[in-house]
Design a protein around this motif. Structure first.
Motif, PDB file in Angstrom:
ATOM      1  N   GLU A 331       8.652 -57.604 -43.455  1.00  0.00           N
ATOM      2  CA  GLU A 331       8.666 -58.676 -42.440  1.00  0.00           C
ATOM      3  C   GLU A 331       7.264 -58.930 -41.884  1.00  0.00           C
ATOM      4  O   GLU A 331       6.885 -60.066 -41.620  1.00  0.00           O
ATOM      5  N   ILE A 332       6.519 -57.841 -41.710  1.00  0.00           N
ATOM      6  CA  ILE A 332       5.143 -58.019 -41.214  1.00  0.00           C
ATOM      7  C   ILE A 332       4.304 -58.751 -42.268  1.00  0.00           C
ATOM      8  O   ILE A 332       3.536 -59.661 -41.941  1.00  0.00           O
ATOM      9  N   ASP A 333       4.509 -58.373 -43.543  1.00  0.00           N
ATOM     10  CA  ASP A 333       3.778 -59.080 -44.609  1.00  0.00           C
ATOM     11  C   ASP A 333       4.115 -60.575 -44.598  1.00  0.00           C
ATOM     12  O   ASP A 333       3.259 -61.417 -44.844  1.00  0.00           O
ATOM     13  N   GLN A 334       5.376 -60.864 -44.303  1.00  0.00           N
ATOM     14  CA  GLN A 334       5.760 -62.289 -44.238  1.00  0.00           C
ATOM     15  C   GLN A 334       5.019 -63.006 -43.103  1.00  0.00           C
ATOM     16  O   GLN A 334       4.604 -64.154 -43.243  1.00  0.00           O
ATOM     17  N   LEU A 335       4.845 -62.280 -41.991  1.00  0.00           N
ATOM     18  CA  LEU A 335       4.093 -62.874 -40.872  1.00  0.00           C
ATOM     19  C   LEU A 335       2.645 -63.139 -41.290  1.00  0.00           C
ATOM     20  O   LEU A 335       2.054 -64.174 -40.969  1.00  0.00           O
ATOM     21  N   ILE A 336       2.091 -62.164 -42.021  1.00  0.00           N
ATOM     22  CA  ILE A 336       0.702 -62.312 -42.469  1.00  0.00           C
ATOM     23  C   ILE A 336       0.600 -63.526 -43.407  1.00  0.00           C
ATOM     24  O   ILE A 336      -0.293 -64.359 -43.268  1.00  0.00           O
ATOM     25  N   ASP A 337       1.561 -63.638 -44.316  1.00  0.00           N
ATOM     26  CA  ASP A 337       1.565 -64.812 -45.205  1.00  0.00           C
ATOM     27  C   ASP A 337       1.698 -66.095 -44.390  1.00  0.00           C
ATOM     28  O   ASP A 337       1.104 -67.117 -44.704  1.00  0.00           O
ATOM     29  N   TRP A 338       2.501 -66.017 -43.342  1.00  0.00           N
ATOM     30  CA  TRP A 338       2.742 -67.213 -42.509  1.00  0.00           C
ATOM     31  C   TRP A 338       1.429 -67.689 -41.872  1.00  0.00           C
ATOM     32  O   TRP A 338       1.130 -68.876 -41.901  1.00  0.00           O
ATOM     33  N   VAL A 339       0.647 -66.762 -41.306  1.00  0.00           N
ATOM     34  CA  VAL A 339      -0.605 -67.196 -40.659  1.00  0.00           C
ATOM     35  C   VAL A 339      -1.655 -67.628 -41.687  1.00  0.00           C
ATOM     36  O   VAL A 339      -2.579 -68.354 -41.355  1.00  0.00           O
ATOM     37  N   LYS A 340      -1.459 -67.184 -42.939  1.00  0.00           N
ATOM     38  CA  LYS A 340      -2.438 -67.555 -43.967  1.00  0.00           C
ATOM     39  C   LYS A 340      -2.109 -68.896 -44.630  1.00  0.00           C
ATOM     40  O   LYS A 340      -2.896 -69.397 -45.433  1.00  0.00           O
ATOM     41  N   ARG A 341      -0.933 -69.448 -44.289  1.00  0.00           N
ATOM     42  CA  ARG A 341      -0.599 -70.765 -44.872  1.00  0.00           C
ATOM     43  C   ARG A 341      -1.668 -71.760 -44.450  1.00  0.00           C
ATOM     44  O   ARG A 341      -2.200 -71.671 -43.333  1.00  0.00           O
ATOM     45  N   PRO A 342      -1.959 -72.745 -45.313  1.00  0.00           N
ATOM     46  CA  PRO A 342      -3.016 -73.707 -44.965  1.00  0.00           C
ATOM     47  C   PRO A 342      -2.757 -74.419 -43.630  1.00  0.00           C
ATOM     48  O   PRO A 342      -3.696 -74.726 -42.903  1.00  0.00           O
ATOM     49  N   GLN A 343      -1.475 -74.617 -43.285  1.00  0.00           N
ATOM     50  CA  GLN A 343      -1.178 -75.303 -42.013  1.00  0.00           C
ATOM     51  C   GLN A 343      -1.680 -74.508 -40.806  1.00  0.00           C
ATOM     52  O   GLN A 343      -1.937 -75.060 -39.745  1.00  0.00           O
ATOM     53  N   VAL A 344      -1.739 -73.173 -40.958  1.00  0.00           N
ATOM     54  CA  VAL A 344      -2.226 -72.344 -39.860  1.00  0.00           C
ATOM     55  C   VAL A 344      -3.696 -71.969 -40.128  1.00  0.00           C
ATOM     56  O   VAL A 344      -4.549 -72.155 -39.272  1.00  0.00           O
ATOM     57  N   GLY A 345      -3.941 -71.442 -41.322  1.00  0.00           N
ATOM     58  CA  GLY A 345      -5.328 -71.307 -41.754  1.00  0.00           C
ATOM     59  C   GLY A 345      -6.045 -70.032 -41.365  1.00  0.00           C
ATOM     60  O   GLY A 345      -7.266 -69.964 -41.459  1.00  0.00           O
ATOM     61  N   ALA A 346      -5.308 -68.980 -40.950  1.00  0.00           N
ATOM     62  CA  ALA A 346      -6.001 -67.717 -40.650  1.00  0.00           C
ATOM     63  C   ALA A 346      -6.356 -67.010 -41.963  1.00  0.00           C
ATOM     64  O   ALA A 346      -5.702 -67.225 -42.976  1.00  0.00           O
ATOM     65  N   LEU A 347      -7.397 -66.180 -41.920  1.00  0.00           N
ATOM     66  CA  LEU A 347      -7.778 -65.477 -43.139  1.00  0.00           C
ATOM     67  C   LEU A 347      -6.937 -64.224 -43.325  1.00  0.00           C
ATOM     68  O   LEU A 347      -6.800 -63.700 -44.415  1.00  0.00           O
ATOM     69  N   GLY A 348      -6.412 -63.729 -42.236  1.00  0.00           N
ATOM     70  CA  GLY A 348      -5.591 -62.528 -42.319  1.00  0.00           C
ATOM     71  C   GLY A 348      -5.110 -62.166 -40.926  1.00  0.00           C
ATOM     72  O   GLY A 348      -5.378 -62.905 -39.968  1.00  0.00           O
TER      73      GLY A 348
END
Ligand code: ASP
Length: 582
Positions: A331-348
């Motif tokens: 679930e945490i990995d999913q959150l990390i993927d979520w913030v890395k989506r281009p719409q959000v754009g975080a690097l990690g």
């Protein structure tokens, strides 16, 4: 007389009375010897009964032939139902029909007229007039009407006068593109539809109408981000001889009144926070404060070790997710993927589990010890059982990313409750905003907004630091209203235009009328406008404004029912002196 009663009206007390009803055939149930018809109108459903013992064979046959959505009129008497339906208010009675008139037939509707319909969005929009027959849409429109009535009531009681302003005007700068209308009588010239009645309401103040409001359509030709409409409705207001405090009080009053009358909710004095605080605490100038998860800035407690990602960042900032330690690794990995989506754009994303026993386990344990992590927990307000999520990078971007994560997590955790209302004022907005693309400053609110007293001089040395007498009313993470105290003298207005990149000639051509008016005794004034569609949707506990607009446009700005926009024929083009280059 088409009807003596509505389809939602009859009760036990009407038993044995003769009635006339008109409405739509909602449903027919044919048991052979008896036919039941659910007759529907705006007010409800009444069951009609036709049976072989009590009605003629012909009438029974006619009832049998009724199709869905036929418009009929019946005459009959109210009788007690054998099997009652306690789910609807008319469920104790039925109408034994003596006479049936088909007022109009209907083709089979393309989707069912039920609360849960089988029709998809596109189909429902194409046949919006059928969609409006469905309870959810109908009730939303009735709800909207109620809200607007209450708005008018409150503002009238406060002495506001409703004044209409024109739609065929010229450009008003609210930051979007104008819709333009060619003028047949003035060759080669165009009107612009108002992005808001801004300049007119200011002119009304010069005209001495010291308390104005209008429930008014505004038109903005912008790319339609989710849930925006090219034409939308504002509750537009302006007052003369007021300071910011007066405006905030009147419109806090309006909002409180609506929450009470419409939702039965009493709210305390609205909190006020500055734009800077909102950005620091929530990464957002329209924070949802129904839940906590305030930002904790971690630069001081995270930039002293060898972790260069943090060391090189302008901002390191985290939030504590309540109960988040229960998340699995996946679930945490999913959150990390979520913030890395281009719409959000975080690097990690760095995270830290706060274990029940008071220990910590982070994704950067190589760099930070328990003592460091305890400090992170302190700054973000994390308790045992929580999860700290940390982002880093350029300040504005990182805040925006963490704000997106905060909202997503709150949604997932069910913290954005539609029956809870948390209004607040965000005040002291920057006067100007830097357009990254052009490198120019533009007005954050609009060019008529006044700088804070004494800050005019700062415009030359540090334009980004100038704060405005501008405020937003925020409700549950949405900006529902925004306004400002205006400039009311020609000189200051000219300085503003100059800083916004207008030459004196351009300023005169576009806004000469306003500058002229300012020379004839313009009183100090200010105002606000509420987005009515959004306000109604929030008070109605729903998400999409489209559901509260009778005939909305789709995401491409099209009305798929009437098929607009559409080409016009050559004759009309010629009449307008227009030629198309396609
Ligand atoms: N005209 C502004 C707007 O549409 C509102 C205001 O300043 O009163 O956002």
């Amino acid at each position: 007389m088409y009807r003596s009663h509505t389809c939602g009206e009859l009760r036990d007390s009407h038993i044995n009375t003769d009635v006339v009803l008109s409405g739509w055939v909602h449903k027919t149930r044919d048991k052979g010897f008896v036919v039941w018809v659910d007759l529907r109108d705006r007010y409800g459903i009444t069951q009609l009964v036709f049976d072989q013992d009590r009605t003629s064979a012909e009438l029974l046959e006619n009832a049998r032939n009724l199709g869905r959505e036929f418009v009929i009129q019946v005459k009959g008497s109210v009788i007690e139902r054998a099997s009652k339906n306690d789910k609807i208010p008319t469920g104790n009675i039925e109408v034994l029909v003596k006479e049936l008139t088909v007022l109009n037939t209907s083709k089979t509707p393309p989707f069912t007229i039920e609360n849960d319909t089988d029709g998809g969005e596109d189909l429902r929009m194409k046949y919006r007039y059928l969609d409006i027959r469905r309870n959810p849409v109908k009730n939303n429109l009735i709800f909207r009407s109620k809200v607007t009535m209450e708005v008018r009531k409150y503002l009238s009681q406060q002495g506001f006068i409703e004044v209409e302003t024109p739609y065929l005007i010229k450009s008003t700068p609210e930051g979007a593109r104008d819709f333009v209308v060619p003028s047949r009588m003035n060759e080669g010239q165009f009107y612009a539809l108002p992005q808001s009645p801004q300049t007119f309401k200011q002119l009304l103040m010069v005209g001495g109408m010291d308390k104005y409001f209008q429930i008014v359509k505004c038109f903005r030709d912008e790319d339609l981000r989710a849930d925006r409409q090219p034409e939308f409705t504002q509750i537009d207001c302006e007052m003369a001889f007021v300071e910011q405090e007066d405006i905030l009080n009147v419109f806090e009053g309006l909002t409180r009144y609506l929450l009470k009358e419409i939702n039965g909710v009493e709210v305390d004095t609205f909190p006020r926070i500055t734009y800077d605080e909102a950005m620091e605490k929530y990464g957002n100038d329209k924070p949802d404060i129904r839940f906590g998860m305030e930002f904790g800035e971690l630069n001081e407690v995270a930039q002293h070790k060898d972790f260069n990602v943090f060391n090189n960042a302008e901002l390191v900032v985290g939030i504590a997710v309540p109960g988040g330690n229960a998340y699995t690794r996946k679930e945490i990995d999913q959150l990390i993927d979520w913030v890395k989506r281009p719409q959000v754009g975080a690097l990690g994303m760095v995270y830290c589990r706060c274990n029940e026993d008071g220990s910590y386990k982070s994704s950067v344990d190589k760099f930070y010890d328990q003592e460091d992590l305890a400090k992170w927990a302190k700054v973000t307000g994390a308790n045992p059982g929580d999860l700290i999520c940390v982002l880093s990078g350029e300040t504005h971007k990182t805040r925006t990313q963490l704000s997106a994560l905060r909202m997503e997590l709150a949604q997932q955790l069910g913290l954005r409750k539609s029956n809870e209302f948390a209004p607040l004022w965000v005040v002291d907005f920057p006067l100007l905003e830097l357009d990254e693309e052009t490198g120019h400053y533009h007005a954050m609110h609009h060019p008529f907004t006044s700088p804070k007293p004494g800050q005019l001089e700062l415009l030359d040395s540090d334009p980004a630091a100038v704060r405005a007498n501008a405020y937003d009313l925020v409700l549950n993470g949405n900006e529902i209203g925004g306004g400002s105290i205006r400039i009311h003298d020609k000189e200051t207005q000219s300085i503003m235009f100059k800083h916004l990149g207008f030459t004196p000639e351009e300023a005169k051509a576009q806004f000469g009328f306003l500058m002229d008016a300012f020379q004839y005794g313009a009183p100090p004034h200010g105002g606000i406008a509420f987005g009515l569609d959004r306000l109604v949707a929030i008070l109605g506990g729903q998400e999409t404004i489209r559901d509260f607009i009778a005939f909305p446009k789709n995401n491409s700005g099209r009305d798929v029912m009437i098929d607009a926009p559409a080409p016009i024929d050559n004759a009309q083009l010629e009449e307008l002196h227009l030629k198309l280059y396609l």
